[in-house]
Write a protein that holds these residues in place. Structure first.
Motif, PDB file in Angstrom:
ATOM      1  N   PRO A 182       0.831  -1.203   0.000  1.00  0.00           N
ATOM      2  CA  PRO A 182       0.000   0.000   0.000  1.00  0.00           C
ATOM      3  C   PRO A 182       0.869   1.258   0.000  1.00  0.00           C
ATOM      4  O   PRO A 182       2.000   1.251   0.489  1.00  0.00           O
ATOM      5  CB  PRO A 182      -0.800  -0.119   1.296  1.00  0.00           C
ATOM      6  CG  PRO A 182       0.010  -1.002   2.169  1.00  0.00           C
ATOM      7  CD  PRO A 182       0.746  -1.939   1.249  1.00  0.00           C
ATOM      8  N   LYS A 183       0.317   2.316  -0.580  1.00  0.00           N
ATOM      9  CA  LYS A 183       1.058   3.571  -0.642  1.00  0.00           C
ATOM     10  C   LYS A 183       1.089   4.196   0.757  1.00  0.00           C
ATOM     11  O   LYS A 183       0.058   4.436   1.364  1.00  0.00           O
ATOM     12  CB  LYS A 183       0.397   4.525  -1.627  1.00  0.00           C
ATOM     13  CG  LYS A 183       1.131   5.818  -1.794  1.00  0.00           C
ATOM     14  CD  LYS A 183       0.420   6.726  -2.767  1.00  0.00           C
ATOM     15  CE  LYS A 183       1.154   8.057  -2.824  1.00  0.00           C
ATOM     16  NZ  LYS A 183       0.432   9.006  -3.669  1.00  0.00           N
ATOM     17  N   THR A 184       2.281   4.398   1.239  1.00  0.00           N
ATOM     18  CA  THR A 184       2.430   5.011   2.556  1.00  0.00           C
ATOM     19  C   THR A 184       3.000   6.407   2.383  1.00  0.00           C
ATOM     20  O   THR A 184       3.858   6.657   1.543  1.00  0.00           O
ATOM     21  CB  THR A 184       3.372   4.181   3.444  1.00  0.00           C
ATOM     22  OG1 THR A 184       4.627   4.067   2.804  1.00  0.00           O
ATOM     23  CG2 THR A 184       2.801   2.798   3.704  1.00  0.00           C
ATOM     24  N   GLY A 185       2.512   7.286   3.174  1.00  0.00           N
ATOM     25  CA  GLY A 185       2.996   8.663   3.130  1.00  0.00           C
ATOM     26  C   GLY A 185       3.023   9.244   4.525  1.00  0.00           C
ATOM     27  O   GLY A 185       2.598   8.610   5.490  1.00  0.00           O
ATOM     28  N   SER A 186       3.536  10.423   4.621  1.00  0.00           N
ATOM     29  CA  SER A 186       3.576  11.058   5.937  1.00  0.00           C
ATOM     30  C   SER A 186       2.183  11.551   6.313  1.00  0.00           C
ATOM     31  O   SER A 186       1.384  11.924   5.466  1.00  0.00           O
ATOM     32  CB  SER A 186       4.582  12.231   5.932  1.00  0.00           C
ATOM     33  OG  SER A 186       4.169  13.182   4.970  1.00  0.00           O
ATOM     34  N   TRP A 187       1.916  11.525   7.586  1.00  0.00           N
ATOM     35  CA  TRP A 187       0.637  11.982   8.070  1.00  0.00           C
ATOM     36  C   TRP A 187       0.669  13.482   8.298  1.00  0.00           C
ATOM     37  O   TRP A 187       1.687  14.047   8.686  1.00  0.00           O
ATOM     38  CB  TRP A 187       0.284  11.298   9.384  1.00  0.00           C
ATOM     39  CG  TRP A 187      -0.081   9.841   9.237  1.00  0.00           C
ATOM     40  CD1 TRP A 187       0.031   9.086   8.121  1.00  0.00           C
ATOM     41  CD2 TRP A 187      -0.597   9.016  10.260  1.00  0.00           C
ATOM     42  NE1 TRP A 187      -0.382   7.830   8.375  1.00  0.00           N
ATOM     43  CE2 TRP A 187      -0.784   7.736   9.696  1.00  0.00           C
ATOM     44  CE3 TRP A 187      -0.919   9.213  11.578  1.00  0.00           C
ATOM     45  CZ2 TRP A 187      -1.285   6.669  10.408  1.00  0.00           C
ATOM     46  CZ3 TRP A 187      -1.411   8.143  12.294  1.00  0.00           C
ATOM     47  CH2 TRP A 187      -1.604   6.894  11.718  1.00  0.00           C
TER      48      TRP A 187
END
Length: 55
Positions: free
Chosen positions: A45-50
């Motif tokens: 899954p695409k993970t990014g900063s919150w």
């Protein structure tokens, strides 16, 4: 006293283990499950900063 004579009880032990190890496993493994599990998606899954609104 018959309980001190090991020959019949040893034969019963051996035949019961033969039953458990040879006869019963194919019967158990012959059962089919009603819903076979489908493989999960292997893509990461695409993970990014919150974004934290309080910082």
């Amino acid at each position: 006293m018959p309980q001190l004579n090991p020959s019949p009880w040893f034969a019963i032990l051996i035949f019961s283990w033969v039953t458990f190890l040879i006869v019963i496993p194919p019967k158990i493994m012959g059962h089919t499950f009603p819903n076979d599990p489908s493989p999960q998606n292997t893509a990461k899954p695409k993970t990014g900063s919150w974004h934290w609104p309080w910082q």
